[in-house]
Scaffold this motif. Sequence first.
Motif, PDB file in Angstrom:
ATOM      1  N   PRO A   6       1.032  -0.610   0.060  1.00 10.66           N
ATOM      2  CA  PRO A   6       0.070  -0.028  -0.215  1.00 10.66           C
ATOM      3  C   PRO A   6       0.660   1.389   0.154  1.00 10.66           C
ATOM      4  O   PRO A   6       2.056   1.408   0.881  1.00 10.66           O
ATOM      5  N   ASN A  10       1.481   7.170  -6.735  1.00  9.39           N
ATOM      6  CA  ASN A  10       1.663   6.166  -8.045  1.00  9.39           C
ATOM      7  C   ASN A  10       3.418   6.624  -9.359  1.00  9.39           C
ATOM      8  O   ASN A  10       3.196   6.664 -10.164  1.00  9.39           O
ATOM      9  N   ASP A  21      -5.428   1.978   5.918  1.00 11.15           N
ATOM     10  CA  ASP A  21      -6.724   3.131   5.508  1.00 11.15           C
ATOM     11  C   ASP A  21      -6.336   4.101   5.347  1.00 11.15           C
ATOM     12  O   ASP A  21      -7.876   5.384   4.300  1.00 11.15           O
ATOM     13  N   LYS A  24      -3.609   5.647  -1.061  1.00  9.30           N
ATOM     14  CA  LYS A  24      -4.188   5.848  -2.151  1.00  9.30           C
ATOM     15  C   LYS A  24      -3.851   4.958  -3.849  1.00  9.30           C
ATOM     16  O   LYS A  24      -4.621   4.812  -4.690  1.00  9.30           O
ATOM     17  N   TYR A  25      -2.793   4.039  -3.803  1.00  4.90           N
ATOM     18  CA  TYR A  25      -2.609   2.939  -4.581  1.00  4.90           C
ATOM     19  C   TYR A  25      -2.081   1.706  -3.610  1.00  4.90           C
ATOM     20  O   TYR A  25      -1.752   1.526  -3.034  1.00  4.90           O
ATOM     21  N   TRP A  26      -2.500   0.952  -4.202  1.00  4.47           N
ATOM     22  CA  TRP A  26      -1.190  -0.524  -3.863  1.00  4.47           C
ATOM     23  C   TRP A  26      -0.620  -1.226  -5.282  1.00  4.47           C
ATOM     24  O   TRP A  26      -0.738  -0.487  -6.130  1.00  4.47           O
ATOM     25  N   TYR A  42      -2.536   0.494  -8.800  1.00  5.15           N
ATOM     26  CA  TYR A  42      -4.217  -0.200  -9.068  1.00  5.15           C
ATOM     27  C   TYR A  42      -4.932   0.853  -7.782  1.00  5.15           C
ATOM     28  O   TYR A  42      -4.053   1.321  -7.041  1.00  5.15           O
ATOM     29  N   LYS A  43      -6.237   1.140  -7.655  1.00  5.40           N
ATOM     30  CA  LYS A  43      -6.349   1.531  -7.118  1.00  5.40           C
ATOM     31  C   LYS A  43      -7.138   1.220  -6.125  1.00  5.40           C
ATOM     32  O   LYS A  43      -7.331   1.263  -4.351  1.00  5.40           O
ATOM     33  N   SER A  44      -8.239  -0.034  -6.069  1.00  7.24           N
ATOM     34  CA  SER A  44      -8.120  -1.036  -5.725  1.00  7.24           C
ATOM     35  C   SER A  44      -7.219  -2.153  -5.472  1.00  7.24           C
ATOM     36  O   SER A  44      -6.855  -2.623  -7.268  1.00  7.24           O
ATOM     37  N   LYS A  45      -7.500  -3.026  -4.450  1.00  9.07           N
ATOM     38  CA  LYS A  45      -7.072  -4.451  -4.259  1.00  9.07           C
ATOM     39  C   LYS A  45      -7.439  -4.860  -5.074  1.00  9.07           C
ATOM     40  O   LYS A  45      -7.206  -5.855  -6.092  1.00  9.07           O
ATOM     41  N   ASP A  46      -9.012  -5.077  -5.559  1.00  9.63           N
ATOM     42  CA  ASP A  46     -10.239  -6.116  -6.499  1.00  9.63           C
ATOM     43  C   ASP A  46     -10.169  -5.678  -8.004  1.00  9.63           C
ATOM     44  O   ASP A  46      -9.676  -7.181  -8.578  1.00  9.63           O
ATOM     45  N   GLU A  47      -8.825  -5.185  -8.303  1.00  5.40           N
ATOM     46  CA  GLU A  47      -8.436  -4.771  -9.246  1.00  5.40           C
ATOM     47  C   GLU A  47      -7.630  -5.610 -10.392  1.00  5.40           C
ATOM     48  O   GLU A  47      -6.827  -5.787 -11.254  1.00  5.40           O
TER      49      GLU A  47
END
Length: 100
Positions: A6, A10, A21, A24-26, A42-47
Amino acid sequence: MNILIPVDDNDFEEAKITLIDNLKYWVFIKHNEGQIEQYEFYKSKDEIKEFIDIVILKNDKEYIWPFIEENIAILIAPLQRYIEDIIEAYMFKELHDINI
């Protein structure tokens, strides 16, 4: 080895590890034989669609259960802040294991 960290930016050179918490990016890093082969923010881990081997966190107070449930190893970067420093510490086994 696929590594997830985390970070607060970027920009690979400027990004610093941050608390989950506050992220801003992973940054997702493909690391092989001491070299960073590829990285992507990535903005979200789910991506992220690829398997994650290790997540490196800022401290051991983070909420880690989602990673444990996914069988992702967790390491702590106690002193390192920048991505390159964290990866170097990983290669030299200077990161800490988390105590559950």
